[in-house]
Enzyme design. Structure first.
Site, PDB file in Angstrom:
ATOM      1  N   ASP A  67       0.811  -1.218   0.000  1.00  0.00           N
ATOM      2  CA  ASP A  67       0.000   0.000   0.000  1.00  0.00           C
ATOM      3  C   ASP A  67       0.843   1.266   0.000  1.00  0.00           C
ATOM      4  O   ASP A  67       2.064   1.225   0.142  1.00  0.00           O
ATOM      5  CB  ASP A  67      -0.939   0.006   1.214  1.00  0.00           C
ATOM      6  N   ASN A 134      -6.859  -2.506  14.745  1.00  0.00           N
ATOM      7  CA  ASN A 134      -8.254  -2.871  14.486  1.00  0.00           C
ATOM      8  C   ASN A 134      -8.361  -4.127  13.624  1.00  0.00           C
ATOM      9  O   ASN A 134      -9.435  -4.460  13.138  1.00  0.00           O
ATOM     10  CB  ASN A 134      -9.016  -1.709  13.841  1.00  0.00           C
ATOM     11  N   HIS A 136      -6.753  -4.690  10.698  1.00  0.00           N
ATOM     12  CA  HIS A 136      -6.606  -4.540   9.251  1.00  0.00           C
ATOM     13  C   HIS A 136      -5.293  -5.125   8.747  1.00  0.00           C
ATOM     14  O   HIS A 136      -4.297  -5.187   9.479  1.00  0.00           O
ATOM     15  CB  HIS A 136      -6.751  -3.072   8.825  1.00  0.00           C
ATOM     16  N   GLU A 141      -9.598  -2.152   5.885  1.00  0.00           N
ATOM     17  CA  GLU A 141     -10.167  -1.838   7.194  1.00  0.00           C
ATOM     18  C   GLU A 141     -11.398  -2.719   7.477  1.00  0.00           C
ATOM     19  O   GLU A 141     -12.021  -3.253   6.552  1.00  0.00           O
ATOM     20  CB  GLU A 141     -10.590  -0.368   7.232  1.00  0.00           C
TER      21      GLU A 141
END
Length: 238
Positions: A67, A134, A136, A141
């Site tokens: 990414d 979280n 991811h 996400e």
């Protein structure tokens, strides 16, 4: 999912480097999927150390990063291009290294082209992953729906909060990113997931439960046929 529990972060990084080394020994022109963040820094330092000693050689290998922030200039100190250059590419020579272009005029066309290049290269042999607080992976996400291809995505507030420490001026922090999707990640022949620290112990527990949690994207890796999870004792809850 095979799990390896290491004594500490340093041991975890060396165990991960052993897997990279084994991949190179098996296939010198391997295609590696690489990740950013704090967790792989130790691994990259270990790979650089081994390369300097001529114990491993990446000169025939190619890399594709997961990414990049969008929009983001490569020259920005917080770009993943800068991160990878400082932590790995300036120390270890690859045949070629690729990241999604955070300066692309058309982010959707950039994503299509990125997937095309990976497919043309024969797919990723070993995909390195970290995990967000979280759950991811990449910048996929938690959501009710997951993209399969590389795509432009909005970052959650929790992810932005976790990454804000890297930005001197929060007004410069992007709210979006270009990221490989779940399909691109699952296309890798082998996946290496690194998790470190007590803050992520609950995530490790969920991954080891054998259940898929729709609000923990990383738990989808339980469906992949070849995943190695390396954790330190803090993350393992030992």
């Amino acid at each position: 999912m095979k799990t390896i529990v290491c004594e500490n972060y340093e041991a975890m990084s060396k165990a991960a480097a052993d897997i990279f080394s084994a991949q190179l020994k098996e296939k010198s022109n391997s295609i590696f999927g690489l990740a950013t963040g704090g967790t792989p820094v130790g691994l990259y330092a270990e790979l650089a150390k081994r390369a300097a000693k001529n114990e491993i050689n990446f000169e025939n290998a190619v890399s594709y990063n997961l990414d990049e922030y969008y929009p983001m200039k490569r020259s920005h100190e917080c770009s993943y291009y800068t991160f990878m250059n400082e932590n790995l590419f300036s120390k270890v020579k690859f045949k070629a290294s690729h990241l999604p272009n955070g300066e692309a005029a058309d982010p959707h066309a950039e994503c299509l082209e990125y997937d095309r290049q990976i497919e043309a290269a024969g797919g990723i042999d070993l995909q390195l992953l970290g995990i967000g607080l979280n759950g991811h992976i990449g910048f996929n996400e938690p959501d009710a729906v997951y993209e399969t291809a590389t795509h432009l995505t909005s970052l959650t507030q929790s992810t932005m909060d976790a990454n804000s420490r890297f930005f001197k001026d929060n007004s410069e922090q992007p709210h979006s990113a270009l990221t490989m999707g779940m399909g691109a990640i699952f296309g890798a022949k082998k996946v290496l997931l690194l998790i470190s620290g007590k803050a992520k112990a609950e995530l490790v527990k969920k991954l080891q439960s054998g259940k898929i949690y729709t609000d923990v994207p990383a738990s989808l890796l339980l469906l992949h046929k070849d995943v190695v999870l390396i954790v330190d004792k803090d993350a393992a809850g030992c």
